[in-house]
Design a protein around this motif. Structure first.
Motif, PDB file in Angstrom:
ATOM      1  N   ARG A 283       0.840  -1.213   0.000  1.00 23.87           N
ATOM      2  CA  ARG A 283       0.000   0.000   0.000  1.00 23.87           C
ATOM      3  C   ARG A 283       0.866   1.249   0.000  1.00 23.87           C
ATOM      4  NH1 ARG A 283      -3.955  -2.398   4.508  1.00 23.87           N
ATOM      5  NH2 ARG A 283      -4.609  -4.175   3.238  1.00 23.87           N
ATOM      6  N   VAL A 284       1.928   1.229   0.789  1.00 21.49           N
ATOM      7  CA  VAL A 284       2.860   2.369   0.788  1.00 21.49           C
ATOM      8  C   VAL A 284       3.405   2.579  -0.618  1.00 21.49           C
ATOM      9  CG1 VAL A 284       5.106   3.170   1.631  1.00 21.49           C
ATOM     10  CG2 VAL A 284       3.484   2.156   3.232  1.00 21.49           C
ATOM     11  N   ARG A 285       3.787   1.491  -1.266  1.00 20.50           N
ATOM     12  CA  ARG A 285       4.353   1.570  -2.622  1.00 20.50           C
ATOM     13  C   ARG A 285       3.327   2.068  -3.633  1.00 20.50           C
ATOM     14  NH1 ARG A 285       8.005  -1.606  -6.046  1.00 20.50           N
ATOM     15  NH2 ARG A 285       8.617  -0.006  -7.531  1.00 20.50           N
ATOM     16  N   LEU A 286       2.105   1.532  -3.587  1.00 17.58           N
ATOM     17  CA  LEU A 286       1.062   1.932  -4.533  1.00 17.58           C
ATOM     18  C   LEU A 286       0.703   3.402  -4.358  1.00 17.58           C
ATOM     19  CD1 LEU A 286      -1.287  -1.192  -4.352  1.00 17.58           C
ATOM     20  CD2 LEU A 286       0.380  -0.633  -6.144  1.00 17.58           C
ATOM     21  N   LEU A 287       0.546   3.825  -3.115  1.00 21.44           N
ATOM     22  CA  LEU A 287       0.222   5.227  -2.859  1.00 21.44           C
ATOM     23  C   LEU A 287       1.347   6.128  -3.362  1.00 21.44           C
ATOM     24  CD1 LEU A 287      -1.740   7.277  -1.690  1.00 21.44           C
ATOM     25  CD2 LEU A 287      -0.709   6.876   0.564  1.00 21.44           C
ATOM     26  N   GLY A 288       2.590   5.726  -3.122  1.00 25.83           N
ATOM     27  CA  GLY A 288       3.726   6.507  -3.625  1.00 25.83           C
ATOM     28  C   GLY A 288       3.733   6.594  -5.137  1.00 25.83           C
ATOM     29  N   LEU A 289       3.441   5.489  -5.815  1.00 27.64           N
ATOM     30  CA  LEU A 289       3.398   5.507  -7.287  1.00 27.64           C
ATOM     31  C   LEU A 289       2.297   6.422  -7.793  1.00 27.64           C
ATOM     32  CD1 LEU A 289       4.042   1.719  -8.018  1.00 27.64           C
ATOM     33  CD2 LEU A 289       5.524   3.643  -8.670  1.00 27.64           C
ATOM     34  N   LEU A 290       1.138   6.390  -7.158  1.00 28.76           N
ATOM     35  CA  LEU A 290       0.050   7.275  -7.590  1.00 28.76           C
ATOM     36  C   LEU A 290       0.413   8.740  -7.355  1.00 28.76           C
ATOM     37  CD1 LEU A 290      -3.050   5.239  -6.371  1.00 28.76           C
ATOM     38  CD2 LEU A 290      -2.338   5.637  -8.741  1.00 28.76           C
TER      39      LEU A 290
ATOM     40  N   GLY B  18       0.354  -2.877 -10.939  1.00 30.82           N
ATOM     41  CA  GLY B  18       0.882  -4.215 -10.727  1.00 30.82           C
ATOM     42  C   GLY B  18       2.168  -4.440 -11.496  1.00 30.82           C
ATOM     43  N   ARG B  19       2.195  -3.969 -12.745  1.00 26.29           N
ATOM     44  CA  ARG B  19       3.415  -4.112 -13.556  1.00 26.29           C
ATOM     45  C   ARG B  19       4.566  -3.320 -12.942  1.00 26.29           C
ATOM     46  NH1 ARG B  19      -0.497  -4.178 -17.585  1.00 26.29           N
ATOM     47  NH2 ARG B  19      -0.378  -1.949 -17.963  1.00 26.29           N
ATOM     48  N   LYS B  20       4.299  -2.103 -12.499  1.00 27.36           N
ATOM     49  CA  LYS B  20       5.354  -1.274 -11.902  1.00 27.36           C
ATOM     50  C   LYS B  20       5.870  -1.850 -10.588  1.00 27.36           C
ATOM     51  CE  LYS B  20       3.969   3.192 -13.793  1.00 27.36           C
ATOM     52  NZ  LYS B  20       3.464   4.543 -13.461  1.00 27.36           N
ATOM     53  N   ALA B  21       4.960  -2.440  -9.798  1.00 32.32           N
ATOM     54  CA  ALA B  21       5.334  -2.945  -8.475  1.00 32.32           C
ATOM     55  C   ALA B  21       5.717  -4.423  -8.490  1.00 32.32           C
ATOM     56  CB  ALA B  21       4.179  -2.728  -7.493  1.00 32.32           C
ATOM     57  N   GLY B  22       5.576  -5.068  -9.656  1.00 31.70           N
ATOM     58  CA  GLY B  22       5.899  -6.486  -9.741  1.00 31.70           C
ATOM     59  C   GLY B  22       4.903  -7.358  -8.997  1.00 31.70           C
ATOM     60  N   GLU B  23       3.640  -6.973  -9.018  1.00 35.64           N
ATOM     61  CA  GLU B  23       2.571  -7.692  -8.318  1.00 35.64           C
ATOM     62  C   GLU B  23       1.456  -8.022  -9.301  1.00 35.64           C
ATOM     63  OE1 GLU B  23       2.311  -8.552  -5.045  1.00 35.64           O
ATOM     64  OE2 GLU B  23       4.269  -7.713  -4.536  1.00 35.64           O
ATOM     65  N   SER B  24       0.587  -8.946  -8.930  1.00 37.81           N
ATOM     66  CA  SER B  24      -0.565  -9.280  -9.773  1.00 37.81           C
ATOM     67  C   SER B  24      -1.600  -8.168  -9.677  1.00 37.81           C
ATOM     68  CB  SER B  24      -1.197 -10.596  -9.324  1.00 37.81           C
ATOM     69  OG  SER B  24      -1.868 -10.416  -8.090  1.00 37.81           O
ATOM     70  N   SER B  25      -2.413  -8.034 -10.721  1.00 43.45           N
ATOM     71  CA  SER B  25      -3.456  -7.001 -10.675  1.00 43.45           C
ATOM     72  C   SER B  25      -4.492  -7.333  -9.595  1.00 43.45           C
ATOM     73  CB  SER B  25      -4.117  -6.835 -12.044  1.00 43.45           C
ATOM     74  OG  SER B  25      -4.761  -8.022 -12.430  1.00 43.45           O
ATOM     75  N   GLY B  26      -4.681  -8.624  -9.283  1.00 47.14           N
ATOM     76  CA  GLY B  26      -5.595  -9.004  -8.209  1.00 47.14           C
ATOM     77  C   GLY B  26      -5.115  -8.476  -6.868  1.00 47.14           C
ATOM     78  N   SER B  27      -3.821  -8.613  -6.620  1.00 42.51           N
ATOM     79  CA  SER B  27      -3.244  -8.119  -5.374  1.00 42.51           C
ATOM     80  C   SER B  27      -3.321  -6.597  -5.308  1.00 42.51           C
ATOM     81  CB  SER B  27      -1.788  -8.578  -5.262  1.00 42.51           C
ATOM     82  OG  SER B  27      -1.193  -8.052  -4.105  1.00 42.51           O
ATOM     83  N   THR B  28      -2.942  -5.938  -6.395  1.00 37.68           N
ATOM     84  CA  THR B  28      -2.989  -4.471  -6.378  1.00 37.68           C
ATOM     85  C   THR B  28      -4.427  -3.979  -6.259  1.00 37.68           C
ATOM     86  OG1 THR B  28      -2.856  -4.382  -8.788  1.00 37.68           O
ATOM     87  CG2 THR B  28      -0.800  -4.097  -7.583  1.00 37.68           C
ATOM     88  N   SER B  29      -5.386  -4.673  -6.902  1.00 34.85           N
ATOM     89  CA  SER B  29      -6.797  -4.273  -6.798  1.00 34.85           C
ATOM     90  C   SER B  29      -7.260  -4.307  -5.346  1.00 34.85           C
ATOM     91  CB  SER B  29      -7.691  -5.197  -7.625  1.00 34.85           C
ATOM     92  OG  SER B  29      -7.499  -4.974  -8.991  1.00 34.85           O
ATOM     93  N   TYR B  30      -6.923  -5.385  -4.657  1.00 33.19           N
ATOM     94  CA  TYR B  30      -7.317  -5.505  -3.251  1.00 33.19           C
ATOM     95  C   TYR B  30      -6.741  -4.359  -2.424  1.00 33.19           C
ATOM     96  CZ  TYR B  30      -7.306  -6.911   1.601  1.00 33.19           C
ATOM     97  OH  TYR B  30      -7.454  -6.898   2.961  1.00 33.19           O
ATOM     98  N   HIS B  31      -5.460  -4.089  -2.572  1.00 32.39           N
ATOM     99  CA  HIS B  31      -4.826  -3.050  -1.764  1.00 32.39           C
ATOM    100  C   HIS B  31      -5.286  -1.650  -2.169  1.00 32.39           C
ATOM    101  CE1 HIS B  31      -2.451  -5.679   0.689  1.00 32.39           C
ATOM    102  NE2 HIS B  31      -2.107  -6.371  -0.396  1.00 32.39           N
ATOM    103  N   LEU B  32      -5.618  -1.450  -3.426  1.00 36.36           N
ATOM    104  CA  LEU B  32      -6.182  -0.167  -3.848  1.00 36.36           C
ATOM    105  C   LEU B  32      -7.552   0.052  -3.206  1.00 36.36           C
ATOM    106  CD1 LEU B  32      -5.097  -0.210  -7.584  1.00 36.36           C
ATOM    107  CD2 LEU B  32      -4.345   1.452  -5.856  1.00 36.36           C
ATOM    108  N   ARG B  33      -8.356  -1.001  -3.118  1.00 37.64           N
ATOM    109  CA  ARG B  33      -9.663  -0.882  -2.459  1.00 37.64           C
ATOM    110  C   ARG B  33      -9.496  -0.502  -0.987  1.00 37.64           C
ATOM    111  NH1 ARG B  33     -10.658  -5.406  -5.624  1.00 37.64           N
ATOM    112  NH2 ARG B  33     -10.489  -6.821  -3.829  1.00 37.64           N
TER     113      ARG B  33
END
Length: 190
Positions: free
Chosen positions: A21-28, A40-55
């Motif tokens: 979440r820290v990483r995703l928020l920083g990227l945004l 997900g591509r930038k963080a090396g994670e699946s879109s399912g994982s990033t979707s959950y943490h974005l929610r």
């Protein structure tokens, strides 16, 4: 985008302290609006994982849907605030708050380590290499002096950002400052 999100609830600080979440928020905040797949591509994670943490970030008010750049298939997200802050002393009134502050400080240190690891001096002109880097100083200060350092460093950074706004050589720069006492507090400090 609002300037800052000041957190006063330890649960909210804990929610954002998850490493992804820290990483995703920083990227945004740094790269602008994006979909879960793009992040997900930038963080090396699946879109399912990033979707959950974005929610989760959305649930706690850190991000919002970007209706201006809507992608027909996937939601685009953007940060709601330029940065997050909290009052560590206020948070430290409870065990949960102390733990949340400790975890968030560790996440910040991890981010600094990651960004320094990504900075390849071979890829940057000499002017940037000479200007970049870190230093450490050991000084003796009372709490008032440490507070003054923090306030003056933040003010100087704001002044320099305003002074060089629009400069063609300007690039996004991650700037850090931090300071903590080195020894365990004594009874005199209480």
């Amino acid at each position: 985008m609002e300037h800052q999100y000041k957190i006063s609830d330890p649960q909210v600080l804990k929610a954002v302290s998850h490493p992804l979440r820290v990483r995703l928020l920083g990227l945004l905040r740094t790269d602008g609006p994006a979909t879960a797949s793009e992040l997900g591509r930038k963080a090396g994670e699946s879109s399912g994982s990033t979707s959950y943490h974005l929610r989760e970030l959305f649930k706690y008010g850190f991000i919002e849907e970007d209706d201006d750049q809507r992608d027909g298939r996937e939601r685009r997200w953007r940060a709601r605030h330029a940065y997050t802050s909290w009052d560590a002393a206020e948070m430290s009134d409870t065990a949960e708050g102390r733990e949340a502050v400790r975890i968030m400080h560790l996440r910040q240190a991890e981010m600094v380590q990651r960004l320094l690891g990504e900075f390849d001096v071979a890829q940057w002109p000499r002017d940037w290499v000479d200007a970049a880097g870190m230093s450490d100083h050991i000084v003796s200060l009372p709490p008032a002096g440490l507070r003054e350092f923090k306030e003056k460093a933040e003010a100087l950074l704001r002044d320099l950002a305003a002074k060089y706004a629009g400069d063609p050589e300007a690039r996004q720069v991650s700037a850090w400052h931090g300071a903590v006492p080195r020894s365990t507090p004594t009874e005199e400090d209480s």
